[in-house]
Design a protein around this motif. Structure first.
Motif, PDB file in Angstrom:
ATOM      1  N   GLU A  26      33.155  36.924  41.601  1.00  0.00           N
ATOM      2  CA  GLU A  26      34.520  37.179  41.476  1.00  0.00           C
ATOM      3  C   GLU A  26      34.911  36.852  39.961  1.00  0.00           C
ATOM      4  O   GLU A  26      35.734  37.705  39.255  1.00  0.00           O
ATOM      5  N   GLU A  27      34.374  35.801  39.301  1.00  0.00           N
ATOM      6  CA  GLU A  27      34.776  35.494  37.901  1.00  0.00           C
ATOM      7  C   GLU A  27      34.343  36.621  36.933  1.00  0.00           C
ATOM      8  O   GLU A  27      35.048  37.028  36.166  1.00  0.00           O
ATOM      9  N   ASN A  67      36.566  39.608  37.142  1.00  0.00           N
ATOM     10  CA  ASN A  67      37.747  39.509  36.423  1.00  0.00           C
ATOM     11  C   ASN A  67      37.820  39.438  34.940  1.00  0.00           C
ATOM     12  O   ASN A  67      38.366  39.939  34.345  1.00  0.00           O
ATOM     13  N   GLU A 127      37.244  42.982  34.086  1.00  0.00           N
ATOM     14  CA  GLU A 127      38.692  43.750  34.150  1.00  0.00           C
ATOM     15  C   GLU A 127      39.656  43.385  33.105  1.00  0.00           C
ATOM     16  O   GLU A 127      40.102  44.384  32.427  1.00  0.00           O
ATOM     17  N   LYS A 128      39.522  42.311  32.314  1.00  0.00           N
ATOM     18  CA  LYS A 128      40.167  41.772  31.409  1.00  0.00           C
ATOM     19  C   LYS A 128      39.904  42.489  30.267  1.00  0.00           C
ATOM     20  O   LYS A 128      40.649  43.009  29.392  1.00  0.00           O
TER      21      LYS A 128
END
Ligand SMILES: [Zn+2]
Length: 196
Positions: A125-126, A129, A132-133
């Motif tokens: 998940e990390e 993210n 995506e950032k």
């Protein structure tokens, strides 16, 4: 300035300024006024009224200032464009993809062995993210870059100062005009801010 009421802002209350036909002792003007003030009166906002003529003159002056300082400005723009281009995001994304693959394989093994894989799932998940950032930042940078290139192109093609207010040009270059008591702040789409 008819079609772009939304780029003129009030510094006091943040509302937009609106174009209004003004009749003063038989003399007709076009002025710009804070919408809050127009709707709710001077107690709600006491921002000043500005004549369209003055507003347009100020914007023309600011644009001409840019044109006359264009060689300096172009240096700054060039540096900023290069800064964007040399970003190392694609390398970062590659790293993340690699780690993601590893962690996912590990996770499968652990899951198949019916052991606790919460930590690995969190890591996936990390990483997601993080990626995506970076992609978002990249899109933002590209956006900024194209606005800088537009300003650079304008300066390249515009050697003489402009004489009249040009709606189309202003729309292309200017993001916001903020009306203060004693000055205007012109914020360009490239991020540049000039006070007058
Ligand atoms: Zn206001």
């Amino acid at each position: 300035m008819r079609a772009i009421p939304s780029i003129v802002y009030c510094s006091k209350c943040g509302d937009i300024y609106r174009r209004i036909a003004w009749n003063n002792r038989g003399k007709k003007y076009t002025v710009w006024r804070c919408c809050t003030r127009v709707t709710h009166g001077p107690d709600a906002c006491h921002a000043r009224t500005i004549k369209e003529e003055d507003l347009q003159e100020a914007v023309v002056e600011v644009i001409n200032q840019l044109i006359s300082e264009s060689s300096e400005l172009k240096e700054i723009i060039k540096e900023n464009i290069e800064k964007v281009i040399t970003g190392d995001e694609s390398g970062q994304i590659e790293e993340i993809d690699k780690e993601m693959l590893k962690v996912q394989e590990e996770l499968l093994k652990v899951a198949n062995a019916k052991k606790d894989y919460t930590e690995l799932a969190d890591r996936v998940e990390e990483l997601r993210n993080e990626k995506e950032k970076i992609l978002l930042d990249l899109a933002e940078e590209k956006n900024e870059q194209s606005r800088l290139i537009e300003l650079e192109e304008f300066l390249d093609n515009q050697e003489l100062e402009i004489e009249n207010y040009d709606e189309e040009l202003v729309r292309k270059l200017v993001d916001k005009i903020v009306v203060y008591e004693e000055k205007l702040k012109v914020i360009f789409k490239s991020g540049l801010e000039v006070e007058i």
